[in-house]
Every structure is written in structure tokens, then in C-alpha cells.
Design a protein around this motif. Structure first.
Motif, PDB file in Angstrom:
ATOM      1  N   UNK A 182       0.833  -1.199   0.000  1.00 51.98           N
ATOM      2  CA  UNK A 182       0.000   0.000   0.000  1.00 51.98           C
ATOM      3  C   UNK A 182       0.873   1.255   0.000  1.00 51.98           C
ATOM      4  N   UNK A 183       1.922   1.223   0.828  1.00 54.19           N
ATOM      5  CA  UNK A 183       2.863   2.351   0.877  1.00 54.19           C
ATOM      6  C   UNK A 183       3.483   2.553  -0.514  1.00 54.19           C
TER       7      UNK A 183
ATOM      8  N   UNK B 198       1.110  11.818  -4.506  1.00 54.22           N
ATOM      9  CA  UNK B 198       2.197  11.034  -3.921  1.00 54.22           C
ATOM     10  C   UNK B 198       1.957  11.040  -2.411  1.00 54.22           C
ATOM     11  N   UNK B 199       1.838   9.845  -1.839  1.00 50.31           N
ATOM     12  CA  UNK B 199       1.556   9.779  -0.397  1.00 50.31           C
ATOM     13  C   UNK B 199       2.729   9.136   0.329  1.00 50.31           C
ATOM     14  N   UNK B 200       3.183   9.826   1.356  1.00 48.83           N
ATOM     15  CA  UNK B 200       4.271   9.288   2.161  1.00 48.83           C
ATOM     16  C   UNK B 200       4.057   9.810   3.579  1.00 48.83           C
ATOM     17  N   UNK B 201       3.649   8.902   4.460  1.00 47.16           N
ATOM     18  CA  UNK B 201       3.356   9.293   5.838  1.00 47.16           C
ATOM     19  C   UNK B 201       4.188   8.445   6.794  1.00 47.16           C
ATOM     20  N   UNK B 202       4.972   9.114   7.611  1.00 50.17           N
ATOM     21  CA  UNK B 202       5.817   8.400   8.573  1.00 50.17           C
ATOM     22  C   UNK B 202       4.991   8.071   9.805  1.00 50.17           C
ATOM     23  N   UNK B 203       5.099   6.812  10.271  1.00 52.65           N
ATOM     24  CA  UNK B 203       4.283   6.385  11.420  1.00 52.65           C
ATOM     25  C   UNK B 203       5.046   6.480  12.735  1.00 52.65           C
TER      26      UNK B 203
END
Lengths: 258, 267
Positions: A182-183, B198-203
Motif C-alpha cells: 500500500x505504501x 504522492x503519499x508518504x506518511x511516517x508512522x
């Protein structure tokens, strides 16, 4: 949900027709934005097809096999993105990442085909020397039919024959692997955009890139149309400015670079 | 060689047929000569008409055109129309060949700049955002715009035939200005697309004691600039591409690294 034999056959036939356009690049109905909804509609899930079409189109927007360059094929990736979303119930971003290997598979098949098609050159010369235009047309016909057949086989195997193992494979994946896909699905459009930047970005365009980026970041928009309208405004400014009498300027190099 | 015949044998309907047949250009696409066979075949019927009484020259001309060619599909009828007018006017096939060789490259450059690098990303950006809302207008608008682009083949064949090389200079001159403006539009939209798609999310969260945690994404990156990570990531890929890293390698690499970071709980 399962894909029935009938659905598998219909998808295969439709893709065999669409691949002719992919091959000839005439009508551009081979683009993901059109292929995905069609496949979705065949599977009774137009909405998933539309969502997939949006994301896959963007992921491939800059990935063009220009000048015979070998890049992953959008066509089978499009089909398989919808198929994965349909049979596993994952979202379209995850499904896109899962579908990528099929694009690479089709890329390899086409590389082999493009190599094998060099065999047409000898008979073409013979027909030319005979002044035989019909013969040349016949070769074109063969080229199209062979492309249809290999793509048809590849599509049917990927869509229908492989669905049980694919489903089992995806279901056996631990959550973190699915999450990883998914990422990746969220990151893959960056490749297409970066490829476009590579061919269009010059130092003098950077302000426009930043303006578009900031606009879409800070203003709530439903689609990219408002950004496009701002872009049109910039473009008109640039167009009319470049029409004015050219002042003495140092000609910028054609090199892209910032 | 070719007899100096001035009589016009190519009609408007021949040019329409030429524009239609030009879709065959890539039918036998191969790495050795790329579009040569389709290119020659699509001009075949018209050439046959021009050299009806001269099978020897027909054979030579057909054979000439089987040499390597790789140009832009939509703009192709322009080049073919131009070549037909020269052949028809009794020009030496050797000269036409030289003109063809000097033109197909620049034509490919113009076509790629206008279609692949400008029209496609703009339409992809607008239509994909419609599709992403479940709106069928996405594919429909996309189809209509490219259908119009397809129809350009018909006037292009006629322009090539009637105006000859003079039009190319004009086209090239205007293309520079138009493609410059189009690049501005394209790049603006690209900026918007990067922010939107563009998706980029740090957890990752950092424990700072007293039961308080800092969420790296919401408390740090978003405070600096929302979407800073997607922007940075796109540029990372951009620089890797400029370093000539293979696209397929990049894509596979992104998938592997995503899974790895997902395992580590970072993404």
C-alpha cells in the motif's frame, strides 16, 4: 470475488482489441484511465475501475516507451490492478503495487517480440523489390495479429488462470507486507512524475512547480482542475511574454537542470 | 530516373486514405528498423499511383523507405504528405530520402514534446482526479481529447502535401513558443499532482517521557510543510533518473523498500 470464465474471456477479447491501439498508438484507448474502468465494468465494479484508472494513469503518466525504450507496460498493470482489487478486496493503491510485476512481465514479452519482429525486415525488402505493396500490408497485418495473440494469452493466464494462486498468495501475506504494498502504491506515482520532470523541468520552470505544489498543498481542492487553470494563466503569461520583441538575452542551454 | 511529370495524381481522398493508413506505422515495430515497414506500407497505395507506369522506380522508392525510421505517430502524415508531393512532382528519390532523414527526428522531438510530455500529463492529471472521485467523465473527457488529436492526422496529411517544407519551419518556430507555454502549464500541474497523489506518511512516534510522544509526521514534518516528504521523494527519484538508474529497477526498489519500512513500522 472470483472472476468467472466468461468474464475472463471477455476481458481477454477486449484487451486483444485494445492492444492493437497500444501497439499503433493511434486513439490512446490503451491508457490506464480508459482500460481500468472497462475491466471494472466487465467485472461488475465500475467504481473500482474508475478509482484504479485514476491512480494507474498517474503512475504511468510519465512512463512512456519513447523511441522504443523498454519500460513496464501500463496495459497489463491496469488490468491486473482492477483484478487484484476485485479478487482480494484490497484498495487500488495496494493493488497497483501488486500488479506491477505483470507490467514488467508484459515488458519482457514485448522486448522479445520487438527483437523477433526484425525477422519481418527480410521479406519486407523482398516485397519492396517486387513493388508489392499488398505484401507489405500483409506483414503489417501479421505484426498486429501476433501482438494480439501473445497479449491475449498473457492476459488470459494472468486474469483468469492465475487468480486462485494469486489470491492465495496475497491472502497468505502478513499484514506488514500488504501495508508495504500500500505504501509503495502511494509512492509509485512519484516515478511517473519524476520522469516527466526529467524531460520538462528547467531552472526557469521551477517557480511554476513550486506554485502548483503550494497551491495544491494549502488549498482544499477536489480535483486538479483549479491548479490547471492557474497553470493556464502562467502559460498565457509566458506565451505573450515570449511573443514580445526579444531582448538581448543569453540563450539558455537545452540541458534540463536546476 | 523519375520522369518529370507534373500531372497531379494524388487526390484529397488519397490523402485521407494516407492519414488513415498511417496508423499502421508501428505494426511491425522492431529494434532494427523500428517503424520502417508500417511507414512504407502506409504510403504504398499512393506511391503505387504515382509510379503506376514505372515499376522500377516504385521498387526503389519502396526499398528506400524500408530504412530505419522512428518518428511521432500523430505527426507522421505531415511527413508522408510532404514526401508524396515531392515524389509526385518528379523529385529525385535520393533527394526525398535525404529530406526524410533530416525531418523524422525533429518531427519526433516536436511530437513527443507536445503529446507525451505535455498533453498526456495534463489530461492524465485532470481526468485522473475526476476518475478518483468515481466520475465517469474522467475516461470520457480523456478519450474525446485524444480522439481530436487523432483527427489531426487528416489535416496534417494535407498540410504536408500542400505546403511542403515551408510549414515545418513555421511549425518548429511556433512549437518553441507553444511548447514553452505548454511546459509552464505542465510543470504547474506536476507540482499540484505531486502534492495530491504522492503519499508518504511516517508512522514513527518518539517517546519523550511524561507519557508524551512526538508523532514524527504530524508534530514534525507537517509543521515544517505538509507534503514535504512526497515532494522530497519525487526529487529523489528525479535525481536517480538523472543518474540513469533504470526505471524498472527503481519501481521494484520502491516496492521492496516500502515493504521493508513497513516491517520496521516506519511507514
Amino acid at each position: 470475488m472470483e472472476i468467472t470464465l466468461l468474464q475472463g474471456i471477455i476481458i481477454t477479447i477486449v484487451i486483444m482489441i485494445i492492444v492493437v491501439d497500444r501497439h499503433l498508438e493511434a486513439l490512446f484507448i490503451f491508457r490506464p484511465i480508459i482500460v481500468c474502468p472497462i475491466v471494472g465494468a466487465i467485472l461488475g465494479d465500475l467504481n473500482t475501475g474508475l478509482l484504479a484508472g485514476g491512480i494507474v494513469e498517474l503512475a504511468f503518466a510519465g512512463i512512456a516507451g519513447i523511441g522504443g525504450a523498454s519500460v513496464p507496460e501500463a496495459l497489463l498493470t491496469s488490468v491486473m490492478t482492477v483484478v487484484f482489487a476485485h479478487i482480494t478486496g484490497n484498495d487500488v493503491a495496494t493493488s497497483l503495487a501488486l500488479a506491477y510485476p505483470f507490467g514488467v512481465l508484459m515488458q519482457f514479452t514485448w522486448t522479445i517480440r520487438n527483437t523477433a519482429f526484425t525477422a519481418f525486415n527480410a521479406p519486407a525488402e523482398r516485397y519492396a523489390k517486387e513493388g508489392n505493396v499488398k505484401g507489405l500490408m500483409k506483414l503489417c497485418f501479421y505484426g498486429i495479429v501476433i501482438t494480439m495473440i501473445i497479449t491475449g494469452i498473457l492476459t488470459f493466464l494472468s486474469v483468469y488462470a492465475a487468480q486462485a494462486p494469486l489470491k492465495a498468495f496475497v491472502e497468505a501475506m502478513p499484514d506488514w507486507v500488504i501495508n508495504g504494498f500500500q505504501v509503495a502504491g502511494g509512492l509509485l506515482p512519484a516515478v511517473g512524475f519524476a520522469m516527466l520532470l526529467r524531460v520538462t523541468l528547467k531552472g526557469k520552470y521551477v517557480p511554476y512547480l513550486l506554485a502548483g505544489f503550494l497551491f495544491a498543498t494549502f488549498i482544499q481542492i477536489d480535483n486538479v482542475l483549479p491548479v490547471a487553470i492557474m497553470g493556464v494563466a502562467f502559460a498565457l503569461m509566458e506565451y505573450y511574454r515570449s511573443g514580445e520583441k526579444e531582448p538581448v538575452t543569453i540563450k539558455g542551454g537545452e540541458e534540463s537542470g536546476i | 530516373m523519375a520522369s518529370k511529370k507534373r500531372k497531379r495524381v494524388i487526390t484529397d481522398s488519397d490523402l485521407t486514405d494516407l492519414a488513415l493508413l498511417s496508423v499502421l506505422n508501428q505494426a511491425c515495430f522492431n529494434y532494427e528498423r523500428m517503424q520502417s515497414i508500417g511507414f512504407t506500407a502506409s504510403m504504398g497505395p499512393a506511391l503505387k499511383k504515382i509510379y503506376k507506369n514505372n515499376p522500377k522506380v516504385l521498387a526503389k522508392v519502396l526499398n528506400d523507405n524500408l530504412e530505419f525510421i522512428n518518428t511521432h505517430n500523430t505527426l507522421l502524415p505531415y511527413l508522408q504528405g510532404l514526401m508524396l508531393s515531392l515524389y509526385e512532382g518528379g523529385e529525385d528519390p535520393e533527394t526525398v530520402k535525404k529530406i526524410k532523414i533530416s525531418l523524422f527526428g525533429p518531427l519526433a522531438g516536436i511530437g513527443d514534446a507536445l503529446f507525451w510530455f505535455t498533453l498526456l500529463p495534463i489530461m492524465a492529471g485532470i481526468c485522473a482526479s475526476l476518475s478518483s472521485q468515481g466520475n465517469v467523465l474522467g475516461p470520457i473527457v480523456f478519450f474525446l481529447v485524444f480522439f481530436v488529436a487523432f483527427l489531426l492526422r487528416f489535416p496534417l496529411a494535407k498540410i504536408g502535401y500542400k505546403t511542403g517544407t515551408a510549414a515545418l519551419d513555421k511549425l518548429q518556430e511556433n512549437t518553441k513558443r507553444v511548447s514553452n507555454a505548454a511546459s509552464v502549464l505542465g510543470v504547474t500541474i506536476l507540482g499540484g499532482l505531486i502534492a495530491t497523489y504522492v503519499t508518504l506518511t511516517v508512522k514513527t512516534t518518539i517517546d519523550i517521557g511524561h507519557d508524551a510522544t512526538v508523532n514524527l509526521q504530524t508534530d514534525f514534518f507537517d509543521k515544517i510543510l505538509p507534503n514535504i516528504l512526497p515532494f522530497a521523494f519525487t526529487f529523489l527519484i528525479y535525481f536517480l533518473l538523472r543518474k540513469k538508474v533504470n526505471t524498472t529497477v527503481l519501481i521494484v526498489g520502491i516496492i521492496i523498500i516500502s515493504i521493508l519500512f513497513s516491517f520496521l513500522g516506519i511507514l
